[in-house]
Structures are given as structure tokens and as C-alpha cells.
Motif scaffolding. Structure first.
Motif, PDB file in Angstrom:
ATOM      1  N   SER A 127     -41.932 -13.629  26.444  1.00  9.18           N
ATOM      2  CA  SER A 127     -42.331 -14.972  26.015  1.00  9.18           C
ATOM      3  C   SER A 127     -42.797 -14.967  24.560  1.00  9.18           C
ATOM      4  N   ARG A 128     -43.084 -13.775  24.023  1.00  8.54           N
ATOM      5  CA  ARG A 128     -43.498 -13.643  22.618  1.00  8.54           C
ATOM      6  C   ARG A 128     -42.627 -12.594  21.911  1.00  8.54           C
ATOM      7  N   PRO A 138     -42.551 -13.090  32.443  1.00  4.92           N
ATOM      8  CA  PRO A 138     -42.113 -12.850  31.068  1.00  4.92           C
ATOM      9  C   PRO A 138     -42.113 -11.379  30.649  1.00  4.92           C
ATOM     10  N   PHE A 146     -38.116 -16.248  32.012  1.00  4.33           N
ATOM     11  CA  PHE A 146     -39.392 -15.845  31.412  1.00  4.33           C
ATOM     12  C   PHE A 146     -40.577 -16.582  32.034  1.00  4.33           C
ATOM     13  N   SER A 147     -40.367 -17.839  32.494  1.00  7.59           N
ATOM     14  CA  SER A 147     -41.486 -18.594  33.061  1.00  7.59           C
ATOM     15  C   SER A 147     -41.960 -17.969  34.376  1.00  7.59           C
ATOM     16  N   PRO A 171     -34.014 -16.825  28.895  1.00  5.77           N
ATOM     17  CA  PRO A 171     -35.286 -17.550  28.757  1.00  5.77           C
ATOM     18  C   PRO A 171     -35.715 -18.302  30.015  1.00  5.77           C
TER      19      PRO A 171
END
Length: 183
Positions: A111-112, A86, A82-83, A79
Motif C-alpha cells: 500500500s506504500r 497489503p 492490497f485492501s 492493487p
């Protein structure tokens, strides 16, 4: 990765074992018990075969992608990454049914990931419609008598539960027969 094949067989006569929700590639990657980060993977000379048994026809339809080559980028389940980016991107080209050029781009949104968000863009080159009979007759009960596909493009946005998109199908001389069993 150079050489090899992926083969999938789906027998639709059998009951579904379980729901496919949560089973997209990026969702499965998130279930791996250790951190994964691979910047990119190049692939070449891969063959992909998908076969499906249609219970209505009792026949198998076979779709082949030959000489698959391309690149998979940003493969991660971390995670913190992801920033910065993503998306897992897969860009490939192949020969659809061993003859027709196909370009495809898959994008998986990490991110989703819980909703299975993805997109697909595909462009298929010129094809003689009779070539499609190996798919359409056993799977869709449609025989293509004549068809010249000039170009096919598709963009699909999807999630675990639905998909929407735009398809453009440039063709001429369409003549088909609907094949039906006695019922």
C-alpha cells in the motif's frame, strides 16, 4: 521450491551504475506488465551467498546462509488485493555462516510501495566471534580476537531513503583489533 542457490557479488571498486531507489523487490514486482498473484511459496534447502570486494582492503568478504527454508506469502502486484492484505511476508530460517541459527522476517508494504516501505526482524543465535573475521577483516578492517555472542536481535523499518531500528547485541569477552592500511 527445493534446492538451488542465489549468489550476489558486489565489486565496490566499480562506480555505482544507477540509483537503487525504487529497486526493492516489491517495487520491482509492481513493474511487471501483467497481474501477479501467488498465495504462497514454500522454500527449502536454498543457499544464499553474498560477496563484496572492499577497495580499501583489496579483499572479498563472504556471507553465506545455508539451508534456507521458509515461506513467502501474498505475492501480488494487483492493487485490488492490497485492501484485503497489503503485505508481502517472507519468513525464513537458515544457518548463518553455515553454522549459526538465524530467523528472519521481511515485510513489504504494497500500500506504500512507491516509498519502498518495508520492515525486517532478525534473531541470530550463539556464535563464536572469530567466525565473523571472514566478514569483518575484509569489509570493516576489524579483527575479532575474542567474542562470544549470546544473542543478536534486530528490528528495522525502512523506506527508499532511510531506515531506523533497534538492535540488541548480548555478548561477552569482546576483544578486537582495528586493522589499518598505511594511510
Amino acid at each position: 521450491i527445493s534446492g538451488g542457490y542465489i549468489s550476489v557479488y558486489d565489486d565496490r571498486r566499480l562506480p555505482l551504475a544507477e540509483s537503487k531507489i525504487g529497486k526493492y523487490p516489491h517495487q520491482m514486482l509492481m513493474k511487471v506488465d501483467f497481474p501477479v498473484y501467488i498465495g504462497n511459496i514454500s522454500i527449502e534447502n536454498i543457499k544464499v551467498i553474498y560477496e563484496e570486494m572492499n577497495p580499501k582492503t583489496g579483499k572479498v568478504g563472504k556471507i553465506e546462509f545455508d539451508k534456507v527454508k521458509g515461506r513467502i506469502e501474498n505475492i501480488t502486484n494487483m492493487p485490488g488485493r492490497f485492501s484485503a492484505n497489503p503485505f508481502i511476508d517472507i519468513n525464513v530460517s537458515s544457518n548463518f555462516l553455515n553454522t549459526v541459527p538465524l530467523e528472519a522476517k521481511f515485510r513489504f508494504d504494497m500500500s506504500r510501495v512507491n516509498n519502498g516501505v518495508f520492515s525486517v526482524d532478525a534473531v541470530l543465535g550463539k556464535i563464536n566471534g572469530n567466525t565473523l573475521n571472514q566478514i569483518t577483516e575484509p569489509l570493516a578492517l576489524v579483527k575479532v580476537n575474542s567474542l562470544e555472542v549470546k544473542k543478536f536481535t534486530a528490528h528495522i523499518d525502512g523506506t527508499d531513503n532511510n531506515a531506523t531500528g533497534k538492535i540488541s547485541f548480548d555478548y561477552k569477552d569482546l576483544n578486537i583489533d582495528i586493522l589499518k592500511k598505511k594511510d
